[in-house]
Enzyme design. Structure first.
Site, PDB file in Angstrom:
ATOM      1  N   GLY A   1     -30.690  33.924  17.644  1.00  0.00           N
ATOM      2  CA  GLY A   1     -29.327  34.426  17.555  1.00  0.00           C
ATOM      3  C   GLY A   1     -28.783  35.117  18.783  1.00  0.00           C
TER       4      GLY A   1
ATOM      5  N   ASN B   1     -27.086  33.751  21.124  1.00  0.00           N
ATOM      6  CA  ASN B   1     -25.705  33.273  21.318  1.00  0.00           C
ATOM      7  C   ASN B   1     -24.761  33.926  20.316  1.00  0.00           C
ATOM      8  OD1 ASN B   1     -25.316  31.037  23.449  1.00  0.00           O
ATOM      9  ND2 ASN B   1     -27.276  30.562  22.521  1.00  0.00           N
TER      10      ASN B   1
ATOM     11  N   ASN C   1     -20.294  23.278  19.737  1.00  0.00           N
ATOM     12  CA  ASN C   1     -21.737  23.489  19.887  1.00  0.00           C
ATOM     13  C   ASN C   1     -22.037  23.897  21.326  1.00  0.00           C
ATOM     14  OD1 ASN C   1     -24.595  23.251  19.222  1.00  0.00           O
ATOM     15  ND2 ASN C   1     -24.591  21.375  20.448  1.00  0.00           N
TER      16      ASN C   1
ATOM     17  N   HIS D   1     -24.869  23.511  24.151  1.00  0.00           N
ATOM     18  CA  HIS D   1     -26.082  22.745  24.452  1.00  0.00           C
ATOM     19  C   HIS D   1     -26.616  23.209  25.807  1.00  0.00           C
ATOM     20  CE1 HIS D   1     -28.964  19.469  24.293  1.00  0.00           C
ATOM     21  NE2 HIS D   1     -28.678  19.229  25.552  1.00  0.00           N
TER      22      HIS D   1
ATOM     23  N   ASP E   1     -19.004  15.751  17.024  1.00  0.00           N
ATOM     24  CA  ASP E   1     -18.550  14.587  16.245  1.00  0.00           C
ATOM     25  C   ASP E   1     -19.775  13.996  15.540  1.00  0.00           C
ATOM     26  OD1 ASP E   1     -18.236  12.338  19.155  1.00  0.00           O
ATOM     27  OD2 ASP E   1     -19.985  13.224  18.173  1.00  0.00           O
ATOM     28  N   GLU E   2     -19.678  12.745  15.109  1.00  0.00           N
ATOM     29  CA  GLU E   2     -20.771  12.165  14.314  1.00  0.00           C
ATOM     30  C   GLU E   2     -22.037  11.928  15.134  1.00  0.00           C
ATOM     31  OE1 GLU E   2     -17.031  11.277  12.096  1.00  0.00           O
ATOM     32  OE2 GLU E   2     -17.664  11.346  14.214  1.00  0.00           O
ATOM     33  N   GLY E   3     -21.885  11.931  16.438  1.00  0.00           N
ATOM     34  CA  GLY E   3     -23.062  11.682  17.283  1.00  0.00           C
ATOM     35  C   GLY E   3     -23.858  12.957  17.539  1.00  0.00           C
TER      36      GLY E   3
HETATM   37  C1  GRF Z   1     -31.195  28.232  22.957  1.00  0.00           C
HETATM   38  O1  GRF Z   1     -32.086  27.491  23.764  1.00  0.00           O
HETATM   39  C2  GRF Z   1     -29.837  27.587  23.032  1.00  0.00           C
HETATM   40  O2  GRF Z   1     -29.655  26.945  24.268  1.00  0.00           O
HETATM   41  C3  GRF Z   1     -29.862  26.577  21.983  1.00  0.00           C
HETATM   42  O3  GRF Z   1     -30.629  27.167  20.928  1.00  0.00           O
HETATM   43  C4  GRF Z   1     -31.597  28.070  21.508  1.00  0.00           C
HETATM   44  C5  GRF Z   1     -31.676  29.381  20.760  1.00  0.00           C
HETATM   45  O4  GRF Z   1     -30.445  30.015  20.853  1.00  0.00           O
HETATM   46  N1  GRF Z   1     -28.514  26.222  21.584  1.00  0.00           N
HETATM   47  P1  GRF Z   1     -30.164  31.426  20.076  1.00  0.00           P
HETATM   48  O5  GRF Z   1     -30.932  32.491  20.812  1.00  0.00           O
HETATM   49  O6  GRF Z   1     -30.681  31.264  18.654  1.00  0.00           O
HETATM   50  O7  GRF Z   1     -28.700  31.604  20.172  1.00  0.00           O
END
Ligand code: GRF
Length: 198
Positions: free
Chosen positions: A12, A14, A108, A110, A147-149
């Site tokens: 968590g 992010n 999202n 990435h 999206d769906e991909g």
């Molecule tokens: C991180 O590597 C992030 O790049 C990816 O999920 C992993 C964990 O993220 N999206 P978080 O600390 O749970 O936000």
């Protein structure tokens, strides 16, 4: 006021960046109304609770089938009143019924510069292992619409991060999070909450 639901699966960091950015005014006209995890052990749930954000855990096991899980996830999003769905370290493949319901309103983060090192099998540390294996000098992070991909939706924001001599996947992951992810995701939400382009 844009209502934001954040889907998580892990630590968590992010999510924390988003919560901190709202508190600091770096995300304007938005509020996190719900945190939803598919993993009961996700520390992201603790972060939500500490911040007073309603948090729920929906697991495939408890739901009994993929269809029931997908419906429960959609219902939780609808119940939250979210306008925007943010995948922040979310390892769930977002079901078709949610993509349809929230088309153009799911983003999202990435941990690479899409279209490099993305798609099926590229998540978490695996992304950075692949980048180091290929020997790239620059990597980074991408915020894109879902999206769906898998990691195929329109790109919203990207930021480059230098790969340094001696980097391990863990060291590189941390730098990409600190220098790119934790900046881009709040910025993307602020842009969408205030109808701003770049
Ligand atoms: C991180 O590597 C992030 O790049 C990816 O999920 C992993 C964990 O993220 N999206 P978080 O600390 O749970 O936000």
């Amino acid at each position: 006021m844009l209502k934001v639901a954040v889907l998580v699966s892990g630590g968590g960091t992010n999510l924390q960046a988003i919560l901190d950015a709202v508190d600091a005014g770096r995300i304007r006209n938005a509020e996190v109304v719900s945190v939803i995890s598919n993993n009961p052990k996700a520390y992201a749930l603790e972060r939500a609770k500490k911040h007073g954000v309603p948090a729920v855990c929906i697991t495939r096991k408890e739901c009994g089938s993929k269809e029931a899980f997908d419906k429960a996830l959609l219902q939780a999003l609808k119940d939250s009143g979210a306008d925007l769905v943010v995948l922040a370290g979310c390892l769930v493949v977002i079901p078709e019924i949610i993509i349809q319901e929230y088309r153009g309103r799911i983003i999202n983060i990435h941990p690479s510069l899409i279209p490099s090192f993305c798609g099926t099998g590229y998540y978490g540390l695996k992304v950075h292992e692949a980048a180091l294996e290929r020997g790239v000098k620059v990597t980074g992070a991408t915020v894109h619409f879902v999206d769906e991909g898998t990691d195929t939706g329109p790109i919203l924001l990207q930021k480059a991060v230098e790969v340094k001599e001696g980097d391990t996947p863990e060291i590189l992951q941390r730098r990409v999070m600190e220098e790119a992810e934790w900046e881009l995701l709040p910025k993307a939400i602020d842009m969408l909450a205030n109808q701003e382009t770049r």
